[in-house]
Design an enzyme around this catalytic site. Structure first.
Site, PDB file in Angstrom:
ATOM      1  N   LYS A 101       0.849  -1.189   0.000  1.00 38.01           N
ATOM      2  CA  LYS A 101       0.000   0.000   0.000  1.00 38.01           C
ATOM      3  C   LYS A 101       0.888   1.243   0.000  1.00 38.01           C
ATOM      4  CE  LYS A 101      -4.184   1.813   2.153  1.00 38.01           C
ATOM      5  NZ  LYS A 101      -5.147   1.722   3.265  1.00 38.01           N
TER       6      LYS A 101
ATOM      7  N   LYS B 155       2.386   4.732 -12.146  1.00 36.78           N
ATOM      8  CA  LYS B 155       1.003   4.255 -12.165  1.00 36.78           C
ATOM      9  C   LYS B 155       0.081   5.357 -12.676  1.00 36.78           C
ATOM     10  CE  LYS B 155      -2.291   1.606  -9.379  1.00 36.78           C
ATOM     11  NZ  LYS B 155      -2.517   0.967  -8.057  1.00 36.78           N
TER      12      LYS B 155
ATOM     13  N   CYS C 161      -3.917   8.264  -7.559  1.00 39.13           N
ATOM     14  CA  CYS C 161      -4.982   8.170  -6.561  1.00 39.13           C
ATOM     15  C   CYS C 161      -5.999   9.279  -6.830  1.00 39.13           C
ATOM     16  CB  CYS C 161      -4.404   8.314  -5.151  1.00 39.13           C
ATOM     17  SG  CYS C 161      -5.659   8.178  -3.855  1.00 39.13           S
TER      18      CYS C 161
END
Length: 478
Positions: free
Chosen positions: A97, A230, A192
């Site tokens: 995480k 990402k 995110c």
């Protein structure tokens, strides 16, 4: 971190013990990477699998893994206990995480999940939404656990997901501290979609290519292990940030992160879900309902990488709604080197990796594929523009018409085998005789009818609204 390589044995697509050997090949590095970056090379020390057992092993930026499955960053990699369990169950790679320097700024709320169902059964869930933030555990605690995991599982791949505020010194400190634990690679969370962008983190960077280029420059100047960027799907053209990341020195792209969403409104209370003290905020959507979107984004990135980066050692890690080994095959067919699973692990448990490997091998047997590289990217060749689809269908229809009717015109006569060439023009009974004018009319009507049946409704004006499913059946491929 010193360069090293691992000798890795295979066992039914799952990982086994490895040993260290100092034979890193520096010539394999991409020539535009910072000079201080090292990679990990893992070589096989076991015999090749038998002809009847497809080989799931992949080599990614110098990391050779017994299978392409990696746990994606999120709750399944939130602490030592769950990551240890993942390795014990057979996962070869885990992305922890996301961590940042100051975890005290990360404050989660409850509830923070919501599900989209198609029915009342447990298996009817097709989508998950979360408004959970990155790790709220102290960085020092996470680093200690990373180090412990690498000590206990030196043969497994541990990738640290990291995120930091807009600060060069902050990024440099975070990278330095994380790399000291011995992690094998870094995944940079530029994606995110909730909470963190408010602090100019996550998607706030991934959606701004100028900012992304600057931050990638800081990261790749400091990092000494492979770096994956990402990507956020919440952007018009996902190839733009992927291109910037690769040009700025990242070895790989991970795609996609969750899709910004509102899960729904409770029609009894009139409040949004997940509901926190009567309020909510848009969050990240995942699980199998997002797979078609993820496949499209991965396809776009893979095509860009193939055309612009060619044979350079760039990798692509596919993410989004993977629940089965057959789902994973689709991502690999579109160019993915590895496939990440996160929500799927939350639903099916850590032991699900065995099923994923078995199903992927089953797919490979069906097509006589021996290795992942035998079919990686194979389906990219079948994507084209709508204009080209129209041209191809028109040509195919004309070809089928010619085959059914025989020779298309006088110019097609060859004079060889006159009887054979005229077979398609013979009648069967006197009742079928009519005038030539009527023949032309009948054939024109029949051709139009067949075209309409093959293509579905001829144009928008033909829609009636009665039985939508029936009207669209001839236009649906599956």
């Amino acid at each position: 971190m010193a360069s090293m390589s691992f000798a890795l044995t295979r066992f039914s697509g799952l990982s086994s013990k490895t040993t260290l050997s100092p034979d890193f090949d520096h010539s394999s590095r991409r020539n535009f990477l910072p000079p201080n970056r090292v990679s990990l090379k893992i070589s096989s020390s076991s015999p090749s699998p038998s002809d009847s057992e497809p080989d799931l092993s992949v080599t990614v930026n110098g990391l050779k893994m017994p299978n392409p499955f990696v746990i994606g960053s999120g709750p399944p990699g939130t602490n030592y206990t769950v990551m240890k369990r993942a390795f014990d169950e057979g996962w070869v790679g885990v992305i922890a995480k996301t961590v940042s320097l100051d975890a005290s700024k990360v404050i989660n709320v409850t509830p923070r999940y919501a599900r989209l169902r198609t029915g009342s059964a447990k298996t009817d869930v097709i989508g998950w939404q979360n408004i959970e933030l990155i790790s709220d555990r102290p960085l020092e605690t996470m680093l200690k656990e990373f180090k412990q995991l690498k000590h206990e599982y030196p043969d497994r791949i541990l990738i640290a997901s990291i995120m930091e505020e807009y600060s060069k010194t902050g990024w440099e400190e975070l990278i330095d501290r994380v790399e000291q634990t011995g992690v094998d690679a870094l995944e940079i969370n530029f994606s995110c979609p909730h909470g963190m962008p408010e602090r100019r983190m996550g998607a706030a960077v991934g959606q701004d290519c100028a900012l992304l280029e600057e931050v990638c420059g800081w990261i790749n100047a400091k990092a000494t292990v492979p770096v994956w960027a990402k990507m956020t799907p919440n952007i018009t053209d996902i190839t733009a940030p992927a291109r910037v990341s690769l040009k700025s020195g990242c070895e790989g792209i991970s795609a996609i992160n969750t899709i910004m969403s509102v899960m729904g409104i409770d029609l009894k209370t009139l409040h949004p879900e997940p509901c926190v003290e009567g309020y909510s905020t848009p969050g990240g959507y995942s699980y199998k309902a997002v797979r078609p979107i993820a496949l499209a984004k991965v396809m776009n990135i893979a095509q860009m990488m193939k055309s612009e980066f060619g044979e350079k050692d760039c990798s692509l890690s596919g993410i989004g709604g993977v629940e089965t080994g057959y789902d994973a095959a689709e991502f690999i067919l579109l160019g993915s080197n590895t496939v990440q699973v996160c929500t799927g692990v939350m639903v099916h448990g850590y032991g699900h990796v065995k099923t994923l490997c078995a199903e992927l091998q089953d797919f490979m047997r069906q097509h006589n594929f021996s290795t992942i590289e035998d079919f990686r990217g194979h389906s990219l060749q079948y994507f084209t523009t709508h204009t080209d689809l129209v041209r191809r269908q028109k040509e195919a229809i004309e070809q089928r018409k010619a085959e059914r009717r025989g020779l298309k015109s006088d110019k097609d006569w060859t004079g060889d085998g006159f009887v054979k060439e005229t077979e398609n023009f013979r009648g069967h009974s006197l009742q079928y005789f009519t005038t030539h004018t009527d023949l032309v009319r009948r054939q024109k009507e029949a051709i139009e009818q067949r075209k309409a049946e093959r293509r579905g409704l001829k144009s928008d004006k033909d829609w009636t609204g009665d039985g939508f499913v029936k009207e669209t059946e001839s236009m649906v491929s599956n």
